[in-house]
Every structure is written in structure tokens, then in C-alpha cells.
Design a protein around this motif. Structure first.
Motif, PDB file in Angstrom:
ATOM      1  N   ARG A   2       0.603   2.885  -0.372  1.00 26.64           N
ATOM      2  CA  ARG A   2      -0.537   2.123   0.688  1.00 26.64           C
ATOM      3  C   ARG A   2       0.592   1.799   1.595  1.00 26.64           C
ATOM      4  O   ARG A   2       0.415   1.480   2.534  1.00 26.64           O
ATOM      5  CB  ARG A   2      -1.532   1.430   0.165  1.00 26.64           C
ATOM      6  N   ARG A   3       1.616   0.727   0.964  1.00 28.46           N
ATOM      7  CA  ARG A   3       2.725  -0.241   1.612  1.00 28.46           C
ATOM      8  C   ARG A   3       3.861   0.606   2.570  1.00 28.46           C
ATOM      9  O   ARG A   3       4.189  -0.208   3.296  1.00 28.46           O
ATOM     10  CB  ARG A   3       3.361  -0.841   0.650  1.00 28.46           C
ATOM     11  N   HIS A  46      -9.219  -6.229 -12.105  1.00 29.20           N
ATOM     12  CA  HIS A  46      -8.248  -7.157 -11.592  1.00 29.20           C
ATOM     13  C   HIS A  46      -6.751  -5.862 -11.206  1.00 29.20           C
ATOM     14  O   HIS A  46      -6.511  -5.426 -11.878  1.00 29.20           O
ATOM     15  CB  HIS A  46      -6.976  -7.951 -12.010  1.00 29.20           C
ATOM     16  N   GLU A  81      -0.920   1.691  -4.918  1.00 25.36           N
ATOM     17  CA  GLU A  81      -0.281   0.317  -4.385  1.00 25.36           C
ATOM     18  C   GLU A  81       0.792   0.624  -3.171  1.00 25.36           C
ATOM     19  O   GLU A  81       1.165   0.207  -2.384  1.00 25.36           O
ATOM     20  CB  GLU A  81      -0.574  -0.966  -4.611  1.00 25.36           C
ATOM     21  N   ALA A  90      -2.674   2.596 -10.219  1.00 25.64           N
ATOM     22  CA  ALA A  90      -2.407   1.695  -9.428  1.00 25.64           C
ATOM     23  C   ALA A  90      -1.212   1.143  -8.588  1.00 25.64           C
ATOM     24  O   ALA A  90      -1.593   0.495  -7.436  1.00 25.64           O
ATOM     25  CB  ALA A  90      -3.641   0.721  -9.776  1.00 25.64           C
ATOM     26  N   TRP A  91      -0.293   1.199  -9.728  1.00 26.56           N
ATOM     27  CA  TRP A  91       0.562   0.505  -9.253  1.00 26.56           C
ATOM     28  C   TRP A  91       2.013   1.651  -8.533  1.00 26.56           C
ATOM     29  O   TRP A  91       1.738   1.481  -7.244  1.00 26.56           O
ATOM     30  CB  TRP A  91       1.611   0.086 -10.496  1.00 26.56           C
ATOM     31  N   ARG A 104      -5.382  -4.534  -8.075  1.00 23.10           N
ATOM     32  CA  ARG A 104      -4.637  -3.891  -7.875  1.00 23.10           C
ATOM     33  C   ARG A 104      -3.072  -5.499  -8.122  1.00 23.10           C
ATOM     34  O   ARG A 104      -3.155  -6.150  -9.082  1.00 23.10           O
ATOM     35  CB  ARG A 104      -4.215  -4.747  -6.837  1.00 23.10           C
ATOM     36  N   SER A 156      -0.265  -6.604  -7.192  1.00 23.28           N
ATOM     37  CA  SER A 156       0.133  -7.560  -6.335  1.00 23.28           C
ATOM     38  C   SER A 156      -0.664  -8.708  -6.445  1.00 23.28           C
ATOM     39  O   SER A 156      -0.797 -10.131  -7.028  1.00 23.28           O
ATOM     40  CB  SER A 156       0.277  -7.307  -5.465  1.00 23.28           C
ATOM     41  N   ARG A 157      -2.464  -8.518  -6.787  1.00 23.38           N
ATOM     42  CA  ARG A 157      -3.107  -9.436  -7.012  1.00 23.38           C
ATOM     43  C   ARG A 157      -3.520  -9.825  -8.491  1.00 23.38           C
ATOM     44  O   ARG A 157      -4.636 -11.371  -8.722  1.00 23.38           O
ATOM     45  CB  ARG A 157      -4.174  -9.229  -6.344  1.00 23.38           C
ATOM     46  N   ARG A 158      -3.300  -9.438  -8.841  1.00 24.55           N
ATOM     47  CA  ARG A 158      -3.053  -9.883 -10.698  1.00 24.55           C
ATOM     48  C   ARG A 158      -2.759 -11.035 -10.950  1.00 24.55           C
ATOM     49  O   ARG A 158      -1.227 -10.936 -10.762  1.00 24.55           O
ATOM     50  CB  ARG A 158      -2.418  -8.916 -11.651  1.00 24.55           C
TER      51      ARG A 158
END
Length: 126
Positions: free
Chosen positions: A124-125, A71, A121, A117-118, A73, A75-77
């Protein structure tokens, strides 16, 4: 255990991967008490308890690392999993108690990878 739809809830631990991660954190950190119990045991039993504690900590750290890679990402956890990753440095203490070198070197990586990872992400946004 209760069943709610397609996922299972395990008491106050949560669901699925979150429950497994919390259980790993609880078992890994509470294994420190095994070292205190070993203090009153004869030398041959003491060594067996130390190896058992080392196995618990190593399994906990490796399971958390595996969950993190499954897991990646944030936002997808599953709900609550990131929180467990943030608290995982407490396994570092459990690894230091008996010198589980795999745990000493890997336990700090879990929250660092989760934080990385946080940040990735978020970048990237934007």
C-alpha cells in the motif's frame, strides 16, 4: 510492576498488549513441561494434566489471534508485538505434544496473518 505515564510496564515483558502476548507465548510453550510431569503420574491424574495443558495452549493461541486482530497494522502495533507474532509458531509444537487440534490448525495462522499484514502494508505504501 511500575507505572510509567498511562501505560504499565511488567518487568521484562514490556507494556500492555506486548506483555500479554509475551506471557501467552511463555505460558503456552512452557506448558510442554506439564506433559513431562504427567509421565510420572497415575493415569487419572495424567489425563487431568493433559486437559490443563490443552487449555493453556488453546487460550494462548486464541489470545495471540485476538491481539493480532486488535492490532492488524504493523506500523501501529505496540513495540515488540510483531516480534511475538513471529515467534508464535513455537505454540504449534506445544499444541502437537498433546494433540490440541484447535492449536495445531490455528497456531500457524498467527505468523502467517502477521506476515500478510506486513506485506499488504508495504504494498500500500509503494
Amino acid at each position: 510492576m511500575t507505572t510509567s505515564g498511562h501505560s504499565r510496564t511488567y518487568g521484562g515483558l514490556g507494556e500492555g498488549p506486548t506483555a500479554l502476548a509475551r506471557l501467552c507465548l511463555i505460558v503456552g510453550v512452557s506448558s510442554i513441561f506439564l506433559v513431562m510431569v504427567a509421565g510420572v503420574l497415575p493415569p487419572y491424574a495424567k489425563e487431568a494434566v493433559y486437559w490443563f495443558q490443552r487449555a493453556l495452549v488453546t487460550a494462548s493461541v486464541l489470545t495471540l489471534l485476538g491481539l493480532l486482530f486488535n492490532h492488524p497494522r504493523p506500523s501501529r502495533r505496540p513495540k515488540g508485538l510483531t516480534e511475538v507474532f513471529i515467534y508464535s509458531p513455537s505454540l504449534f509444537l506445544a499444541a502437537c505434544v498433546t494433540g490440541v487440534w484447535a492449536g495445531v490448525f490455528v497456531a500457524p495462522l498467527v505468523p502467517l496473518f502477521a506476515l500478510g499484514a506486513w506485506v499488504a502494508e508495504k504494498l500500500r505504501r509503494h
